[in-house]
Motif scaffolding. Sequence first.
Motif, PDB file in Angstrom:
ATOM      1  N   LEU A 187       0.823  -1.208   0.000  1.00 57.36           N
ATOM      2  CA  LEU A 187       0.000   0.000   0.000  1.00 57.36           C
ATOM      3  C   LEU A 187       0.857   1.258   0.000  1.00 57.36           C
ATOM      4  CD1 LEU A 187      -2.891  -1.046   2.401  1.00 57.36           C
ATOM      5  CD2 LEU A 187      -2.762  -1.199  -0.090  1.00 57.36           C
ATOM      6  N   ALA A 188       1.991   1.226   0.689  1.00 62.84           N
ATOM      7  CA  ALA A 188       2.891   2.392   0.685  1.00 62.84           C
ATOM      8  C   ALA A 188       3.430   2.642  -0.716  1.00 62.84           C
ATOM      9  CB  ALA A 188       4.031   2.176   1.670  1.00 62.84           C
ATOM     10  N   VAL A 189       3.743   1.580  -1.432  1.00 63.24           N
ATOM     11  CA  VAL A 189       4.230   1.724  -2.815  1.00 63.24           C
ATOM     12  C   VAL A 189       3.123   2.285  -3.696  1.00 63.24           C
ATOM     13  CG1 VAL A 189       5.091   0.471  -4.836  1.00 63.24           C
ATOM     14  CG2 VAL A 189       5.926  -0.114  -2.557  1.00 63.24           C
ATOM     15  N   ASP A 236       0.600   4.134  -2.737  1.00 62.51           N
ATOM     16  CA  ASP A 236       0.429   5.539  -2.356  1.00 62.51           C
ATOM     17  C   ASP A 236       1.483   6.414  -3.015  1.00 62.51           C
ATOM     18  OD1 ASP A 236      -1.824   5.191  -0.756  1.00 62.51           O
ATOM     19  OD2 ASP A 236      -0.648   4.924   1.080  1.00 62.51           O
ATOM     20  N   HIS A 237       2.730   5.976  -2.992  1.00 65.24           N
ATOM     21  CA  HIS A 237       3.825   6.748  -3.569  1.00 65.24           C
ATOM     22  C   HIS A 237       3.659   6.907  -5.081  1.00 65.24           C
ATOM     23  CE1 HIS A 237       7.826   8.395  -4.024  1.00 65.24           C
ATOM     24  NE2 HIS A 237       8.066   7.487  -4.964  1.00 65.24           N
ATOM     25  N   TRP A 246      -7.849  -0.492  -1.233  1.00 55.91           N
ATOM     26  CA  TRP A 246      -7.167   0.754  -1.579  1.00 55.91           C
ATOM     27  C   TRP A 246      -7.762   1.312  -2.855  1.00 55.91           C
ATOM     28  CZ3 TRP A 246      -4.469   2.572  -5.746  1.00 55.91           C
ATOM     29  CH2 TRP A 246      -3.628   3.661  -5.549  1.00 55.91           C
ATOM     30  N   ARG A 289      -7.809   5.124  -5.458  1.00 55.29           N
ATOM     31  CA  ARG A 289      -7.255   6.456  -5.713  1.00 55.29           C
ATOM     32  C   ARG A 289      -7.810   6.950  -7.038  1.00 55.29           C
ATOM     33  NH1 ARG A 289      -2.698   9.845  -4.296  1.00 55.29           N
ATOM     34  NH2 ARG A 289      -2.740   8.667  -2.375  1.00 55.29           N
ATOM     35  N   SER A 337      -3.382  -5.536  -5.774  1.00 50.20           N
ATOM     36  CA  SER A 337      -2.410  -4.470  -5.536  1.00 50.20           C
ATOM     37  C   SER A 337      -1.098  -4.675  -6.298  1.00 50.20           C
ATOM     38  CB  SER A 337      -2.147  -4.292  -4.041  1.00 50.20           C
ATOM     39  OG  SER A 337      -1.749  -5.508  -3.460  1.00 50.20           O
TER      40      SER A 337
END
Length: 65
Positions: A2-4, A6-7, A32, A34, A44
């Motif tokens: 999820l951090a990847v 988001d980035h 997730w 966006r 993901s």
Amino acid sequence: MLAVLDHLAAADGGLFGLDLTGVRLEATDAGWTRGDGEAVRTDSGRLVALLAGRTLPDGRALRRR
């Protein structure tokens, strides 16, 4: 993962020259999302691949700028 996501999504596709205008990304395995517009739904890991400019085995790819 999820951090990847988001980035990569925070850069609006700029890291790999993609155009995310009118695209809603949805990770089916993580809850997730966006963006707004036409939904691109997959797990993901595949979303990371798409945001890195790859074409999925089923032929899906994100637009380039």
